[in-house]
Design an enzyme around this catalytic site. Structure first.
Site, PDB file in Angstrom:
ATOM      1  NE  ARG A 103      -4.337  -1.546   1.654  1.00  0.00           N
ATOM      2  CZ  ARG A 103      -5.245  -2.038   2.461  1.00  0.00           C
ATOM      3  NH1 ARG A 103      -5.077  -1.940   3.773  1.00  0.00           N
ATOM      4  NH2 ARG A 103      -6.328  -2.602   1.992  1.00  0.00           N
ATOM      5  CE  LYS A 159     -18.565 -14.091   8.291  1.00  0.00           C
ATOM      6  NZ  LYS A 159     -18.650 -12.764   8.942  1.00  0.00           N
ATOM      7  N   GLY A 204      -7.962  -7.369   0.376  1.00  0.00           N
ATOM      8  CA  GLY A 204      -6.746  -7.226   1.166  1.00  0.00           C
ATOM      9  C   GLY A 204      -5.990  -8.528   1.319  1.00  0.00           C
ATOM     10  N   GLY A 259     -12.625  -3.651   0.781  1.00  0.00           N
ATOM     11  CA  GLY A 259     -14.037  -3.307   0.935  1.00  0.00           C
ATOM     12  C   GLY A 259     -14.496  -2.296  -0.106  1.00  0.00           C
TER      13      GLY A 259
HETATM   14  P1  ADP Z   1     -10.104 -10.759   0.911  1.00  0.00           P
HETATM   15  O1  ADP Z   1      -9.518  -9.988   2.062  1.00  0.00           O
HETATM   16  O2  ADP Z   1      -9.127 -10.948  -0.214  1.00  0.00           O
HETATM   17  O3  ADP Z   1     -11.418 -10.202   0.448  1.00  0.00           O
HETATM   18  P2  ADP Z   1     -11.358 -12.668   2.648  1.00  0.00           P
HETATM   19  O4  ADP Z   1     -11.131 -11.747   3.787  1.00  0.00           O
HETATM   20  O5  ADP Z   1     -12.743 -12.880   2.178  1.00  0.00           O
HETATM   21  O6  ADP Z   1     -10.422 -12.258   1.419  1.00  0.00           O
HETATM   22  O7  ADP Z   1     -10.814 -14.132   3.027  1.00  0.00           O
HETATM   23  C1  ADP Z   1      -9.486 -14.376   3.369  1.00  0.00           C
HETATM   24  C2  ADP Z   1      -9.384 -15.504   4.342  1.00  0.00           C
HETATM   25  O8  ADP Z   1     -10.103 -16.654   3.918  1.00  0.00           O
HETATM   26  C3  ADP Z   1      -7.954 -15.969   4.535  1.00  0.00           C
HETATM   27  O9  ADP Z   1      -7.523 -15.594   5.817  1.00  0.00           O
HETATM   28  C4  ADP Z   1      -8.024 -17.485   4.364  1.00  0.00           C
HETATM   29  O10 ADP Z   1      -7.287 -18.194   5.341  1.00  0.00           O
HETATM   30  C5  ADP Z   1      -9.504 -17.755   4.523  1.00  0.00           C
HETATM   31  N1  ADP Z   1      -9.880 -19.026   3.888  1.00  0.00           N
HETATM   32  C6  ADP Z   1      -9.724 -19.389   2.600  1.00  0.00           C
HETATM   33  N2  ADP Z   1     -10.134 -20.656   2.426  1.00  0.00           N
HETATM   34  C7  ADP Z   1     -10.557 -21.116   3.607  1.00  0.00           C
HETATM   35  C8  ADP Z   1     -11.082 -22.367   4.077  1.00  0.00           C
HETATM   36  N3  ADP Z   1     -11.243 -23.384   3.252  1.00  0.00           N
HETATM   37  N4  ADP Z   1     -11.395 -22.457   5.380  1.00  0.00           N
HETATM   38  C9  ADP Z   1     -11.223 -21.419   6.215  1.00  0.00           C
HETATM   39  N5  ADP Z   1     -10.732 -20.219   5.849  1.00  0.00           N
HETATM   40  C10 ADP Z   1     -10.400 -20.067   4.549  1.00  0.00           C
END
Ligand code: ADP
Ligand code: MG
Length: 401
Positions: free
Chosen positions: A35, A199, A357, A381
């Site tokens: 960043r 999620k 992120g 976000g």
């Molecule tokens: P971003 O920040 O890129 O939008 P998210 O915050 O939605 O992504 O998700 C990131 C997290 O999802 C990571 O910390 C990763 O460990 C978790 N994750 C990915 N796959 C799984 C899984 N199968 N079970 C639990 N957590 C997961």
């Protein structure tokens, strides 16, 4: 939207520059300076015009002054990258901040302390936010918003400050919008959206908005289990949002009606414990509980067959947007799916965008340079909200419509 050109000659002018320098820290050390690097273009351009640059940012979510969340290490890294001193003030406003700004020469920069140390920054009370914005505004002649990652926030140093001074978007915000706009209108086909992360509920609105525009929707990460459950499969101890199963079913039906291909995992890497060294095995996606771990199996990554299928879909696309890691990439044993997807994205002949992120942190951790992709969005976000079709207060204050 107003850009730097609208501010006229900035020589000798004090420019308040709101960046998003919210970098990850471990034991006081910056673990990913992406960043800060992303903010350099605008900072360098302003310095070159002879402006006095006052950098503003938040770091983390402090509840009042918190020494571990001081911007001091960030100012130090910025100084190294710029090759010139960036004095850092111990407060956001007040005498010390004023003096630091007064001491700036033309083409000099300083950084104010973490703006969230002042609770008025994020206050829901308009008057409180306005009073902080007015104090900050007194330190400058113009305001530039370059922190795309905070553009969706109605906060004192973002939208309120923009109303008080001549204001414009920085180059990073311009670039983010240029790329994100190409994802919502006039995307070259085939257009593929890859979603993962933890999620479904975080991504529902993006799916909603993008589904009618894409050719392929590729699902991985923790959210894939809710989609597998929607197919009637048992998912053991994997991440599952039971209240989203119906929603997932509806999307699968909508996609069928729209002619959008939804790609779900064929195989899954499962383990028994959520741990870096946990023993792992690969099972078909419809037999997660059939592994040796039985009903305590927990899926932490997409399997190799899935990775290779997903990679084919990605490589044959002309536009790809990816948000959300395919697995728990923080543990090397469960990072392979994310690595394969990143590598496919890097091969796309067209526009490839990594948003989010954790996704951006994942590709860097896995050794991919930002330049391997068309764009790595700095706003998690904010980019999602933009793609959901929402209006972002920080951009509206700069005349975006
Ligand atoms: P971003 O920040 O890129 O939008 P998210 O915050 O939605 O992504 O998700 C990131 C997290 O999802 C990571 O910390 C990763 O460990 C978790 N994750 C990915 N796959 C799984 C899984 N199968 N079970 C639990 N957590 C997961
Ligand atoms: Mg995240």
């Amino acid at each position: 939207m107003r850009t730097l050109e609208s501010l006229g000659d900035l020589r000798g002018k004090r420019v308040l520059l709101r960046c998003d320098l919210n970098v990850p820290l471990r034991d006081g050390a910056i673990t990913d300076d992406g960043r800060i690097r992303a903010s350099l273009a605008t900072i360098r351009e302003l310095l070159a015009t002879g402006a006095k640059v006052v950098v503003l940012s938040h770091l983390g979510r402090p509840d009042g002054p918190t020494p571990e969340l001081s911007l001091a290490p960030v100012a130090e890294r910025l100084a190294n990258l710029l090759g010139q001193p960036v004095p850092h003030t111990a407060t956001v406003t007040g005498d010390e901040a004023r003096q630091a700004v007064e001491q700036l020469r033309d083409g000099g920069a300083c950084m104010l302390e973490n703006v969230r140390f002042d609770s008025r920054e994020t206050s829901k009370d308009e008057a409180e936010r306005a009073s902080l914005a007015a104090e900050i505004a007194a330190l400058g002649d113009a305001f530039v918003l370059d922190g795309f990652g905070v553009a969706h926030r109605k906060q004192a140093s973002v939208s309120d400050l923009a109303e008080l001074l001549p204001s414009a978007a920085g180059r990073l915000v311009e670039r983010e919008l240029d790329v994100l706009t190409r994802l919502t209108s006039a995307a070259e086909r085939p257009y593929t959206v890859v979603l993962g992360g933890s999620k479904v509920s975080d991504k529902v609105a993006v799916i909603e908005h993008l589904l009618p525009r894409v050719d392929n929707l590729v699902i991985g990460g923790g959210m894939m289990f809710t989609f597998l459950a929607a197919q009637g499969f048992r998912t053991g101890q994997s991440l599952l949002e039971s209240d989203q199963i119906e929603v997932a079913k509806q999307y699968l039906e909508r996609a069928r009606d729209l002619g959008v291909r939804v790609h779900l995992p064929l195989d899954v890497v499962v383990t028994e414990a959520f741990a870096a060294e946990a023993e792992a095995t690969v099972v078909p996606a419809d037999a997660i509980e059939g592994s040796k771990f039985g009903p305590s199996a927990r899926g932490l990554d997409i399997g190799p067959e899935t990775s290779s299928r997903y990679a084919d879909v990605i490589r044959s696309s002309r536009t790809v947007f990816w948000n959300g890691p395919m697995g728990v990439f923080e543990f090397p044993r469960f990072a392979e799916g994310t690595r394969q997807i990143a590598s496919a994205l890097a091969d796309v002949a067209g526009l490839s965008v990594v948003g989010g992120g954790d996704s951006a942190a994942a590709v860097r951790l896995l050794g991919f340079a930002d330049e391997s992709f068309g764009h790595v969005s700095t706003g998690g976000g904010a980019s999602l909200e933009f793609l959901e079709g929402k209006r972002l207060p920080g951009l509206e204050a700069l005349g975006w419509n």
